[in-house]
Design a protein around this motif. Structure first.
Motif: not given
Length: 103
Positions: A74-103
């Motif tokens: 049930g984990i939302t996203a799996f990120v392999m390191k080293p991950a570019p900062f932008t990739a992690l930022a995109d995963e965070i935004r996507s996870a928040l948006d898909s959950n009705g997220g907040s800022d």
């Protein structure tokens, strides 16, 4: 990125903080290799309390968890390191948006 972050170096400390106020968290980002509990075990414990909370699991290498197992847990996203900062930022935004997220 403008998010309010609670950082922990020990998964048991992170779990304790979450247990004290689960509603104050919108997202969990964890590493697989942590003192106390592995990232997958921390995620499982957190999702027992709040099944809808998005969890991003990061790892550099793990024989214990892979993208398929993370998804099955049930984990939302799996990120392999080293991950570019932008990739992690995109995963965070996507996870928040898909959950009705907040800022």
């Amino acid at each position: 990125l403008g998010y309010t972050v609670s950082g922990f170096t020990d998964s048991l400390d992170a779990l304790e903080s979450f247990l004290n106020d689960p509603a104050s968290y919108d997202l969990v980002v964890t590493d697989q290799t942590m003192p106390g509990l592995t990232g997958e075990h921390l995620a499982s414990r957190i999702m027992e309390i709040r099944p809808e909370i998005p969890v991003i699991l990061c790892t550099g290498y793990s024989v214990d968890v892979d993208p398929a197992k993370a998804e099955a847990l049930g984990i939302t996203a799996f990120v392999m390191k080293p991950a570019p900062f932008t990739a992690l930022a995109d995963e965070i935004r996507s996870a928040l948006d898909s959950n009705g997220g907040s800022d």
